[in-house]
Design a protein around this motif. Structure first.
Motif, PDB file in Angstrom:
ATOM      1  N   LYS A  40      -7.137  -5.141   0.157  1.00 18.87           N
ATOM      2  CA  LYS A  40      -7.889  -6.076  -0.631  1.00 18.87           C
ATOM      3  C   LYS A  40      -7.146  -6.082  -1.865  1.00 18.87           C
ATOM      4  N   SER A  41      -6.687  -4.975  -2.417  1.00 21.58           N
ATOM      5  CA  SER A  41      -6.034  -4.947  -3.663  1.00 21.58           C
ATOM      6  C   SER A  41      -4.793  -5.433  -3.606  1.00 21.58           C
ATOM      7  N   ALA A  42      -3.974  -4.772  -2.438  1.00 20.74           N
ATOM      8  CA  ALA A  42      -2.592  -5.264  -2.129  1.00 20.74           C
ATOM      9  C   ALA A  42      -2.435  -6.824  -2.006  1.00 20.74           C
ATOM     10  N   ARG A 100      -4.510  -8.946  -3.403  1.00 20.44           N
ATOM     11  CA  ARG A 100      -4.848  -9.572  -4.553  1.00 20.44           C
ATOM     12  C   ARG A 100      -3.537  -9.332  -5.394  1.00 20.44           C
ATOM     13  N   GLU A 101      -2.778  -8.320  -5.368  1.00 18.29           N
ATOM     14  CA  GLU A 101      -1.570  -8.022  -6.210  1.00 18.29           C
ATOM     15  C   GLU A 101      -0.721  -9.161  -5.626  1.00 18.29           C
ATOM     16  N   THR A 156     -12.698 -12.910  -1.292  1.00 17.02           N
ATOM     17  CA  THR A 156     -12.007 -11.780  -0.957  1.00 17.02           C
ATOM     18  C   THR A 156     -12.596 -10.944   0.108  1.00 17.02           C
ATOM     19  N   ILE A 174       0.848  -1.046  -0.012  1.00 17.25           N
ATOM     20  CA  ILE A 174      -0.200   0.016   0.074  1.00 17.25           C
ATOM     21  C   ILE A 174       0.820   1.220  -0.068  1.00 17.25           C
ATOM     22  N   ASP A 232       1.401   1.809  -4.334  1.00 19.11           N
ATOM     23  CA  ASP A 232       0.338   2.690  -4.512  1.00 19.11           C
ATOM     24  C   ASP A 232      -1.031   1.817  -4.606  1.00 19.11           C
ATOM     25  N   ALA A 233      -1.097   0.580  -3.762  1.00 16.45           N
ATOM     26  CA  ALA A 233      -2.404  -0.234  -3.859  1.00 16.45           C
ATOM     27  C   ALA A 233      -3.312   0.658  -3.234  1.00 16.45           C
ATOM     28  N   PRO A 234      -4.658   0.654  -3.533  1.00 17.22           N
ATOM     29  CA  PRO A 234      -5.527   1.719  -2.802  1.00 17.22           C
ATOM     30  C   PRO A 234      -5.928   1.017  -1.507  1.00 17.22           C
ATOM     31  N   ASP A 235      -5.773  -0.053  -1.414  1.00 20.18           N
ATOM     32  CA  ASP A 235      -6.439  -0.823  -0.054  1.00 20.18           C
ATOM     33  C   ASP A 235      -5.832  -2.153   0.161  1.00 20.18           C
ATOM     34  N   LEU A 281     -10.438  -9.864   3.370  1.00 17.58           N
ATOM     35  CA  LEU A 281     -10.341  -8.786   3.975  1.00 17.58           C
ATOM     36  C   LEU A 281     -10.978  -8.865   5.579  1.00 17.58           C
TER      37      LEU A 281
END
Length: 121
Positions: A83-85, A87-88, A102, A74, A78-81, A106
């Protein structure tokens, strides 16, 4: 092993070097810094980091931004949150999330990191 535990087991130093392109600088047996961000310290034994140059608002006696591999993604990618981090990281390190949705991922992360999660909101 829970999905979030598998994600948190990914070495921050590996991600920082391989996917962010940072140069690692050894600081003794236990710590690593980043040449490009010398205020960042990574504890390789605990697999956590802290950043001395960025202070977190409202936290007493906290040095700066800190946390797990998820927080590192994050902060530096620059992962927005969270959950996105997550997933990446799962995609990059081929970690299957079949056993958890998912939303469950979280919720696990929030439960394990209640103290620092409000920063992500």
């Amino acid at each position: 092993m829970k999905f979030s535990e598998k994600i948190k087991a990914i070495p921050i130093v590996d991600y920082a070097e391989r996917y962010c392109g940072y140069t690692l600088v050894r600081k003794g047996n236990r710590y690593v810094s980043l040449k490009e961000h010398d205020s960042v310290m990574i504890d390789v034994n605990k697999n956590c980091y802290w950043r001395n140059s960025v202070f977190q608002k409202g936290l007493k006696n906290r040095v700066g931004a800190s946390g797990s591999i998820i927080d590192f993604v994050i902060e530096f990618n620059d992962a927005p949150d969270a959950k996105s981090a997550m997933r990446e990281l799962a995609l990059l390190y081929h970690i299957s999330s079949e056993e958890a949705s998912t939303e469950q991922m979280l919720q696990e992360y929030i439960a394990e990191n209640q103290y620092s999660f409000y920063i992500l909101i």
